[in-house]
Design a protein around this motif. Sequence first.
Motif, PDB file in Angstrom:
ATOM      1  N   MET B   1       0.834  -1.201   0.000  1.00 27.25           N
ATOM      2  CA  MET B   1       0.000   0.000   0.000  1.00 27.25           C
ATOM      3  C   MET B   1       0.875   1.259   0.000  1.00 27.25           C
ATOM      4  O   MET B   1       2.072   1.202  -0.073  1.00 27.25           O
ATOM      5  CB  MET B   1      -0.892  -0.001   1.254  1.00 27.25           C
ATOM      6  N   MET B   2       0.207   2.349   0.179  1.00 23.40           N
ATOM      7  CA  MET B   2       0.861   3.654   0.104  1.00 23.40           C
ATOM      8  C   MET B   2       2.116   3.751   0.957  1.00 23.40           C
ATOM      9  O   MET B   2       3.125   4.305   0.562  1.00 23.40           O
ATOM     10  CB  MET B   2      -0.138   4.688   0.590  1.00 23.40           C
ATOM     11  N   MET B   3       2.009   3.190   2.159  1.00 23.17           N
ATOM     12  CA  MET B   3       3.115   3.329   3.104  1.00 23.17           C
ATOM     13  C   MET B   3       4.405   2.718   2.561  1.00 23.17           C
ATOM     14  O   MET B   3       5.481   3.121   2.925  1.00 23.17           O
ATOM     15  CB  MET B   3       2.765   2.642   4.415  1.00 23.17           C
ATOM     16  N   ALA B  13       3.517   6.961 -10.896  1.00 21.27           N
ATOM     17  CA  ALA B  13       2.070   6.829 -10.830  1.00 21.27           C
ATOM     18  C   ALA B  13       1.377   8.147 -11.125  1.00 21.27           C
ATOM     19  O   ALA B  13       0.280   8.185 -11.646  1.00 21.27           O
ATOM     20  CB  ALA B  13       1.655   6.323  -9.447  1.00 21.27           C
ATOM     21  N   ALA B 343       0.751  15.883   4.395  1.00 27.56           N
ATOM     22  CA  ALA B 343       0.375  14.741   3.558  1.00 27.56           C
ATOM     23  C   ALA B 343       1.291  14.645   2.338  1.00 27.56           C
ATOM     24  O   ALA B 343       1.803  13.567   2.022  1.00 27.56           O
ATOM     25  CB  ALA B 343      -1.084  14.875   3.127  1.00 27.56           C
ATOM     26  N   ILE B 344       1.525  15.768   1.675  1.00 29.02           N
ATOM     27  CA  ILE B 344       2.387  15.750   0.478  1.00 29.02           C
ATOM     28  C   ILE B 344       3.797  15.287   0.849  1.00 29.02           C
ATOM     29  O   ILE B 344       4.399  14.445   0.171  1.00 29.02           O
ATOM     30  CB  ILE B 344       2.440  17.150  -0.183  1.00 29.02           C
ATOM     31  N   ALA B 346       4.741  13.494   3.414  1.00 33.79           N
ATOM     32  CA  ALA B 346       4.758  12.084   3.808  1.00 33.79           C
ATOM     33  C   ALA B 346       4.738  11.188   2.577  1.00 33.79           C
ATOM     34  O   ALA B 346       5.553  10.268   2.455  1.00 33.79           O
ATOM     35  CB  ALA B 346       3.560  11.784   4.715  1.00 33.79           C
ATOM     36  N   VAL B 347       3.843  11.463   1.657  1.00 31.13           N
ATOM     37  CA  VAL B 347       3.746  10.621   0.465  1.00 31.13           C
ATOM     38  C   VAL B 347       5.035  10.710  -0.351  1.00 31.13           C
ATOM     39  O   VAL B 347       5.568   9.701  -0.815  1.00 31.13           O
ATOM     40  CB  VAL B 347       2.517  11.026  -0.391  1.00 31.13           C
ATOM     41  N   LYS B 351       6.349   7.909   3.534  1.00 32.33           N
ATOM     42  CA  LYS B 351       5.938   7.680   4.926  1.00 32.33           C
ATOM     43  C   LYS B 351       4.425   7.722   5.035  1.00 32.33           C
ATOM     44  O   LYS B 351       3.747   8.263   4.158  1.00 32.33           O
ATOM     45  CB  LYS B 351       6.526   8.779   5.809  1.00 32.33           C
ATOM     46  N   PRO B 352       3.890   7.163   6.130  1.00 26.50           N
ATOM     47  CA  PRO B 352       2.429   7.222   6.278  1.00 26.50           C
ATOM     48  C   PRO B 352       1.948   8.658   6.462  1.00 26.50           C
ATOM     49  O   PRO B 352       2.605   9.459   7.118  1.00 26.50           O
ATOM     50  CB  PRO B 352       2.150   6.400   7.537  1.00 26.50           C
ATOM     51  N   VAL B 353       0.820   8.957   5.869  1.00 24.37           N
ATOM     52  CA  VAL B 353       0.248  10.290   5.994  1.00 24.37           C
ATOM     53  C   VAL B 353      -0.320  10.441   7.405  1.00 24.37           C
ATOM     54  O   VAL B 353      -1.043   9.584   7.886  1.00 24.37           O
ATOM     55  CB  VAL B 353      -0.861  10.492   4.942  1.00 24.37           C
TER      56      VAL B 353
END
Lengths: 191, 424
Positions: B1-3, B13, B343-344, B346-347, B351-353
């Motif tokens: 997943m994202m993390m 992406a 959020a930006i 972290a992504v 890292k997790p948001v």
Amino acid sequence: MHKLALAVVCALAAWPSLANDTNIVAIADTCNSCHGINGVSAGLTMPSIAGQNKDYLQRVLLEQKKGERYTTIMDRFMKNISDEEIAALAEYFAAKEWVPATVAVEMAQANRGRQVLRKTCQNCHGEKGDKNTGDIPRLAGQWPGYIKLEIFKYVDPTFTAKRPSERMAERACNLTEEDMAAVAHFLGTRK
Amino acid sequence: MMMNWNRRQFIGALGTTSLIAGFPGLVLGAAKARVVIVGGGFGGAIAARYLKLHEPGIEVTLIERNKHYISCPFSNEVLSGERNIESLTFGYAAHAARGVNVVHDAVTAIDAAKKTVMTQGGKSFAYDYLVVSPGIDFDYGTIEGASPEMEKTMLHAWKAGEQTLQLKKQLEAMKNGGLVIITSPKRPYRCPPGPYERAAQMAAYFKHHKPKSKVLILDHGDTMPKQALFEESWKQLYPGMIEWVPGSSGGKILRVDQKKRSLVTDMGDQKADIINFIPPQRAAAIARMAGLTDQSGWCPIDPMTMESTLHKGIYVIGDAAVTNDIPKSAHAAASQAKVVVNAIVAVTNGKPVPKPQYTNACYTVVGPDYGFSIVGIFQPEGGKLVSVKGAGGLSPVGAPSYVRKAEAEYAYSWLKNITTEAFL
Ligand SMILES: Cc1cc2nc3c(=O)[nH]c(=O)nc-3n(C[C@H](O)[C@H](O)[C@H](O)COP(=O)(O)OP(=O)(O)OC[C@H]3O[C@@H](n4cnc5c(N)ncnc54)[C@H](O)[C@@H]3O)c2cc1C
């Protein structure tokens, strides 16, 4: 849903991982609009919190949250922050560098303030007002405007709430207004 | 997943590779991500500052129409003479010095599909993330007889600047015993306590210079924020000088007669020496042009991230966004900017948001040594931004002078710290 939204959901599912510093940074960032970036205040009456010792920060924040400590506004902020987050926030700000206030020295004021400090404060706050361990916060380099507001709590008759420290109360109560201004000024000019 | 995403997968992406192809000078990987920010007010300027603070590797372009920004917060004190407008005027040199690409130009279009922003000056900027914080525009169309032309005779002074100074001049020119009308518009509007703070600051000026003068507030609504605190302070500081008429008692403006310079309400024609008409509001023009607004005139967002629900990859923050329980304030705009930035960052860094942290604090200063505040803590709930029960709240009514004085002092420090955060 976009990727950030997805990522938030994941983060919430992984909650509570308090050691996870991005969450603590996110909370700490909300403090900065009042306390300054990274807890270094540019406002003349707002305390810098960067570099205060962890024990002091943690105790104060917990006391504010529980309503055991008088504050004009902090209790309303802390209610939604968990005790674990408070511990992490205290650690976060304690690890930041102390950046002293910028105060132009006025010699007469400063000399008088130095004497007040020696006579009345240094037992507890250290010779330079820079003791910063346990229940004692650093005063050297703190904004004089804030120091004055804090000591007023001990002398202003309209301040009827519980004083932050009974230990402090014994000493500070007898200060004249001039002495308070002088010692606040002197402390503010220290680095 | 994202993390577990790494940066390359993320950039791939987002289709950044193809965009970068249009930038011969840009080597893939030179910037961790490209963020374009539209609007350098509190929301946009603080977003730029925090992007550079938390991840200097992100390329940040801040597009702002004006070279100088004038803070609305504390502009009411310009009216009382407590401060001058220079103390509220800021530039963007600090951003440029930190590596933000500051562009003074007006954004005229946003192509959400191509992830590109176009300006009046004919430039275009490609982005991975777009943060839009353009503030408000006035919506004269909702009141019969009202139009932008009326600003010539009835100032709003609701975007601090020239009109603030003109309104100040009008106060100075007014006779002792004159009347000022302030209109408080339909909600939501920027700075809910603002009209009532303004009434107090005008009264502060009258008290010393024209003590027989009065302020009349014609309100669209039936309540005001911090109501008990305002009423208490008016009584203490300005007895008999401020009158407030709620909407259902005739305060609501039904029609404007520009020729007669009067406002029509259920109480009949309202005339005054000075009319400070604060118009109804909606998101700034660029938000509408870019298709970011819905029928309400404001920009709907996903409360988890502030991402537009109408256009992916675009984050609308500050006054322009639909934020439900969160009032339109500089402090709230700052907190939303940080939600998006964290959020930006972290992504971008895999890292997790973090959990979004929405807060508001709004200090009001009604006169010398007299301040009070409201605090709100908010969280996403059922698709909305909702006040957290048991947190936040108001300063106490009936507080001793120490508290009012301390809050006024803290209010000025708040101003100093939030403007430092944004511009210095
Ligand atoms: C009288 C008054 C008092 C206030 N007091 C307080 C207070 O005490 N505390 C508080 O927290 N808030 C207060 N506010 C509210 C505060 O001013 C706003 O909530 C805040 O400015 C919102 O920030 P923003 O970034 O959304 O918009 P803004 O600050 O308005 O910034 C928007 C920016 O975008 C730019 N822009 C718009 N369109 C374009 C375009 N197409 N291209 C390029 N640039 C563009 C504009 O030039 C502007 O600089 C007050 C407001 C008023 C009117």
